[in-house]
Scaffold this active site. Structure first.
Site, PDB file in Angstrom:
ATOM      1  N   GLN A  82       0.806  -1.214   0.000  1.00  0.00           N
ATOM      2  CA  GLN A  82       0.000   0.000   0.000  1.00  0.00           C
ATOM      3  C   GLN A  82       0.845   1.272   0.000  1.00  0.00           C
ATOM      4  O   GLN A  82       0.309   2.378  -0.076  1.00  0.00           O
ATOM      5  CB  GLN A  82      -0.938   0.011   1.213  1.00  0.00           C
ATOM      6  CG  GLN A  82      -1.978  -1.081   1.185  1.00  0.00           C
ATOM      7  CD  GLN A  82      -2.872  -1.076   2.417  1.00  0.00           C
ATOM      8  OE1 GLN A  82      -2.872  -0.145   3.210  1.00  0.00           O
ATOM      9  NE2 GLN A  82      -3.638  -2.145   2.577  1.00  0.00           N
ATOM     10  N   HIS A 129      -1.706   0.607   5.707  1.00  0.00           N
ATOM     11  CA  HIS A 129      -2.382   1.583   6.567  1.00  0.00           C
ATOM     12  C   HIS A 129      -1.522   2.821   6.819  1.00  0.00           C
ATOM     13  O   HIS A 129      -1.209   3.161   7.953  1.00  0.00           O
ATOM     14  CB  HIS A 129      -2.818   0.938   7.878  1.00  0.00           C
ATOM     15  CG  HIS A 129      -3.937  -0.047   7.715  1.00  0.00           C
ATOM     16  ND1 HIS A 129      -4.724  -0.449   8.749  1.00  0.00           N
ATOM     17  CD2 HIS A 129      -4.399  -0.709   6.625  1.00  0.00           C
ATOM     18  CE1 HIS A 129      -5.629  -1.325   8.314  1.00  0.00           C
ATOM     19  NE2 HIS A 129      -5.439  -1.497   7.022  1.00  0.00           N
ATOM     20  N   GLU A 136     -15.869   4.788   8.607  1.00  0.00           N
ATOM     21  CA  GLU A 136     -16.421   5.907   9.368  1.00  0.00           C
ATOM     22  C   GLU A 136     -16.219   7.243   8.680  1.00  0.00           C
ATOM     23  O   GLU A 136     -15.140   7.535   8.163  1.00  0.00           O
ATOM     24  CB  GLU A 136     -15.750   5.990  10.743  1.00  0.00           C
ATOM     25  CG  GLU A 136     -16.043   4.829  11.668  1.00  0.00           C
ATOM     26  CD  GLU A 136     -15.440   5.019  13.050  1.00  0.00           C
ATOM     27  OE1 GLU A 136     -15.603   4.111  13.885  1.00  0.00           O
ATOM     28  OE2 GLU A 136     -14.792   6.061  13.298  1.00  0.00           O
ATOM     29  N   TYR A 144     -11.362   8.929  18.941  1.00  0.00           N
ATOM     30  CA  TYR A 144     -12.361   8.348  18.042  1.00  0.00           C
ATOM     31  C   TYR A 144     -12.438   6.825  18.111  1.00  0.00           C
ATOM     32  O   TYR A 144     -13.075   6.198  17.271  1.00  0.00           O
ATOM     33  CB  TYR A 144     -12.143   8.890  16.620  1.00  0.00           C
ATOM     34  CG  TYR A 144     -12.593  10.341  16.593  1.00  0.00           C
ATOM     35  CD1 TYR A 144     -13.880  10.677  16.233  1.00  0.00           C
ATOM     36  CD2 TYR A 144     -11.757  11.355  17.064  1.00  0.00           C
ATOM     37  CE1 TYR A 144     -14.323  11.990  16.283  1.00  0.00           C
ATOM     38  CE2 TYR A 144     -12.193  12.667  17.126  1.00  0.00           C
ATOM     39  CZ  TYR A 144     -13.478  12.978  16.743  1.00  0.00           C
ATOM     40  OH  TYR A 144     -13.921  14.278  16.825  1.00  0.00           O
ATOM     41  N   TYR A 163     -11.508  -9.307  10.558  1.00  0.00           N
ATOM     42  CA  TYR A 163     -11.726 -10.053   9.322  1.00  0.00           C
ATOM     43  C   TYR A 163     -12.070 -11.519   9.570  1.00  0.00           C
ATOM     44  O   TYR A 163     -12.712 -12.155   8.733  1.00  0.00           O
ATOM     45  CB  TYR A 163     -10.491  -9.940   8.422  1.00  0.00           C
ATOM     46  CG  TYR A 163     -10.230  -8.530   7.953  1.00  0.00           C
ATOM     47  CD1 TYR A 163     -11.171  -7.839   7.192  1.00  0.00           C
ATOM     48  CD2 TYR A 163      -9.054  -7.869   8.281  1.00  0.00           C
ATOM     49  CE1 TYR A 163     -10.947  -6.548   6.766  1.00  0.00           C
ATOM     50  CE2 TYR A 163      -8.809  -6.577   7.852  1.00  0.00           C
ATOM     51  CZ  TYR A 163      -9.761  -5.917   7.100  1.00  0.00           C
ATOM     52  OH  TYR A 163      -9.535  -4.628   6.683  1.00  0.00           O
TER      53      TYR A 163
END
Length: 385
Positions: A101, A163, A257, A267, A278
């Site tokens: 990523q 991430h 979200e 949060y 998962y």
């Protein structure tokens, strides 16, 4: 226009409640329309190809001369002319860690770009011990970047290539928001609750990389640059009509979200979530709410896998003020109608064009959307026609 082939005239299906699909979890929303809001009326859109031949485009920024900067995750920054012509890669771009990523991620121009040429990039940076999310400030001169320097480097290094978060949002008052992720693993995800690290946070800096003295952790325990914490992987961020930050973050299985991050607030990740792991096991406490932790404005279960986002301020009256969110899985553009901090309706568009990574609203009211593929495209979307 370089390529203007007509692709589709696409309606969406209208129903009393938007069809999000089969849930992964059975949490009860905290308030009305926190998920599965009423379906908005169908919008017809015309989709044409604006530019192609890109490799996994990730971020886009409009320039004052009518051209656009687009990042490719492999490490290239390109200019797309107003007719769709694609430039060669620009020089001066920082070396990126283009694994999984990671790579060259977002791009944004400073509010005073016309005078200064200043822009911001976010990227995966290889460092001793692993990889981090970094943000660089640079000056665009022709087709090269100059005066390139990092204004943010995440700490500590991560041992995974996932991430990164990585949106960058300059503000009119001379600040810059940068979003991060928590690098996915069980050990790393716990750092989203640790305000002595920048994993799973929104970051707020001055335009030159200094720390604003009104940041919530200045003079307290915690990293001075942190604005909010307890996030998972924030891959969408934009300023609302009132100039405040809105974000989109990936949940696990369910639990994507929409948040309106406030200074110093928690949060919830990975203690609370509207999704599950998962493998189907509970996340953290197994609860979706807890005292001292903020609720999302809206959530999705199953996920849309959000990318970039933008509030619509174009000429199509039926969308005025709505929020547009790019989606990677299963691939769509989501439109939300808001009243204050509450969602009142949702529409799914472009459900058959692929993984949408980012969205840009044009002055004439059309949209440009990035298709994250290799080869990838930039599509032009005209609403109401």
């Amino acid at each position: 226009m370089r390529t203007a082939a007509f692709l589709a005239l696409i309606p969406t299906l209208s129903c009393a409640q938007v069809d999000q699909g089969e849930r992964n979890a059975e949490f009860t929303p905290a308030f009305e329309n926190q998920t599965r809001a009423p379906a908005l009326p169908d919008t017809f859109v015309t989709v044409t190809t604006f530019a192609d031949g890109l490799a996994n485009p990730w971020g886009i920024a409009a320039l004052p001369d009518g051209s656009f900067l687009v990042t490719e995750r492999s490490g290239s920054l390109r200019r797309i002319a107003s007719d769709g012509t694609l430039s060669d890669p620009m020089s001066g771009v920082p070396q990126v860690g283009a694994q999984q990523q990671g790579g060259l991620l977002d791009v944004a121009i400073a509010p005073d770009f016309s005078d200064t040429g200043v822009l911001y990039l976010t990227y995966a940076k290889g460092v001793d011990g692993g990889t981090v999310t970094a943000a660089a400030r640079a000056v665009l001169q022709g087709d090269r970047l100059t005066q390139v320097r990092d204004i943010f480097v995440q700490d500590p290094p991560a041992d995974t290539y996932a991430h990164y978060g990585s949106r960058v949002v300059p503000t009119p008052d001379g600040k810059v928001f940068i979003t991060t992720g928590e690098h996915f693993t069980e050990r790393n995800r716990q750092l989203a609750q640790d305000v002595t690290t920048t994993y799973g946070k929104t970051i707020r800096l001055n335009a030159d990389g200094g720390v604003p003295q009104d940041n919530p952790f200045v003079g307290k325990e915690g990293v001075d640059s942190i604005w909010s914490y307890g996030h998972r992987n924030v891959q969408g961020a934009t300023l609302g009509p009132d100039g405040t930050l809105w974000t989109m973050e990936h949940g696990p299985a369910g639990g994507d979200e929409l948040n309106h991050p406030q200074a110093g607030r928690n949060y919830g990740w990975p203690v609370i979530s509207y999704g599950v792991n998962y493998n189907g096991s509970p996340v953290g406490s197994g609860e979706s709410a807890m005292e001292g932790m903020e609720q999302p404005v809206y959530y999705w279960d199953p996920v849309i896998a959000p990318g970039g986002m933008a509030f619509y301020d174009g000429d199509y009256a039926d969308w005025q003020g709505d929020l547009l969110i790019a989606g990677l899985n299963p691939g769509s553009l989501t439109r939300l109608r808001l009243e204050g901090d509450r969602v009142t309706g949702e529409e799914r568009l472009l459900q058959d064009v692929g993984r949408i990574r980012d969205v840009e609203v044009l002055e004439d009211g059309d949209l440009l959307v990035l298709i994250d593929a290799d080869p990838g495209q930039v599509l032009r979307v005209s609403p109401g026609t």
